[in-house]
Design an enzyme around this catalytic site. Structure first.
Site, PDB file in Angstrom:
ATOM      1  N   CYS A   1       5.117   4.278  -2.863  1.00  0.00           N
ATOM      2  CA  CYS A   1       5.510   5.668  -2.609  1.00  0.00           C
ATOM      3  C   CYS A   1       4.337   6.609  -2.918  1.00  0.00           C
ATOM      4  O   CYS A   1       4.112   7.595  -2.208  1.00  0.00           O
ATOM      5  CB  CYS A   1       6.726   6.046  -3.448  1.00  0.00           C
ATOM      6  SG  CYS A   1       8.018   4.778  -3.454  1.00  0.00           S
TER       7      CYS A   1
ATOM      8  N   CYS B   1       9.951   0.932   4.600  1.00  0.00           N
ATOM      9  CA  CYS B   1      11.077   1.721   4.084  1.00  0.00           C
ATOM     10  C   CYS B   1      11.419   2.871   5.027  1.00  0.00           C
ATOM     11  O   CYS B   1      12.485   3.479   4.900  1.00  0.00           O
ATOM     12  CB  CYS B   1      10.780   2.257   2.687  1.00  0.00           C
ATOM     13  SG  CYS B   1       9.409   3.410   2.633  1.00  0.00           S
TER      14      CYS B   1
HETATM   15 FE1  FES Z   1       9.207   3.956   0.560  1.00  0.00          FE
HETATM   16 FE2  FES Z   1       9.541   5.339  -1.628  1.00  0.00          FE
HETATM   17  S1  FES Z   1      10.777   3.695  -0.932  1.00  0.00           S
HETATM   18  S2  FES Z   1       8.158   5.746  -0.020  1.00  0.00           S
END
Ligand code: FES
Length: 128
Positions: A104, A35
Site C-alpha cells: 500500500c 487488490c
Molecule cells: Fe492494496 Fe492496500 S490492499 S493498496
C-alpha cells in the site's frame, strides 16, 4: 499489539491533503492490479519546490494513510528530496505497516514518482 499504529489510524481517519489541484503541473497515477486499489497524486511545483500536493485514493485504509503521510512528507520540499522518497520512508513515518500491507505504501511512492515524471515531461515540452 495493535495491528495498525496510532499514526496509521490517525491518517486513515483524518487524511491530510485530500482532493484535486485544478492547475497541478504534475499528475501521477498508480495502481495495484492484485487488490485493485488506485492512487492519484497532484503536484503544484514552483521553483523546483512542491508548493502544494493533494491526492485521491480509492483503496484500503493503509493506502489512504500512506497517501496522506506521503503528502505531508513532500509538501514544501525541493524536488531533489522528493525524488528520494521511498515507500520505506512513508511506512516508517507511519510507525510501520504490517508486512502484507507494505504494498500500500508502494502506491504512494509510485504515484509521486509518476507525478514528478509528468512534471518533468511537461517542462521538457515547454523548453522545446
Ligand atoms: Fe492494496 Fe492496500 S490492499 S493498496
Amino acid at each position: 499489539m495493535a495491528l495498525y499504529s496510532e499514526k496509521v489510524m490517525d491518517h486513515f481517519r483524518n487524511p491530510r491533503n485530500v482532493g484535486v489541484i485544478e492547475d497541478a503541473n504534475g499528475v501521477g497515477l498508480a495502481g495495484n492490479a492484485k487488490c485493485g486499489d488506485i492512487m492519484k497524486m497532484y503536484l503544484k511545483i514552483e521553483d523546483e519546490v512542491v508548493q502544494d500536493v493533494k491526492f485521491e485514493t480509492f483503496g484500503c485504509g493503509s493506502a489512504i494513510a500512506s497517501s496522506s503521510m506521503a503528502t505531508e512528507l513532500i509538501k514544501g520540499q525541493p524536488l531533489s528530496e522528493v525524488r528520494k522518497l521511498t515507500n520505506q520512508a512513508v511506512a516508517e513515518a507511519l510507525d510501520g505497516l504490517p508486512a502484507y500491507k507494505m504494498h500500500c505504501s508502494v502506491l504512494a511512492e509510485e504515484a509521486i514518482q509518476a507525478a514528478l515524471q509528468d512534471y518533468e515531461s511537461r517542462m521538457t515540452k515547454e523548453d522545446n
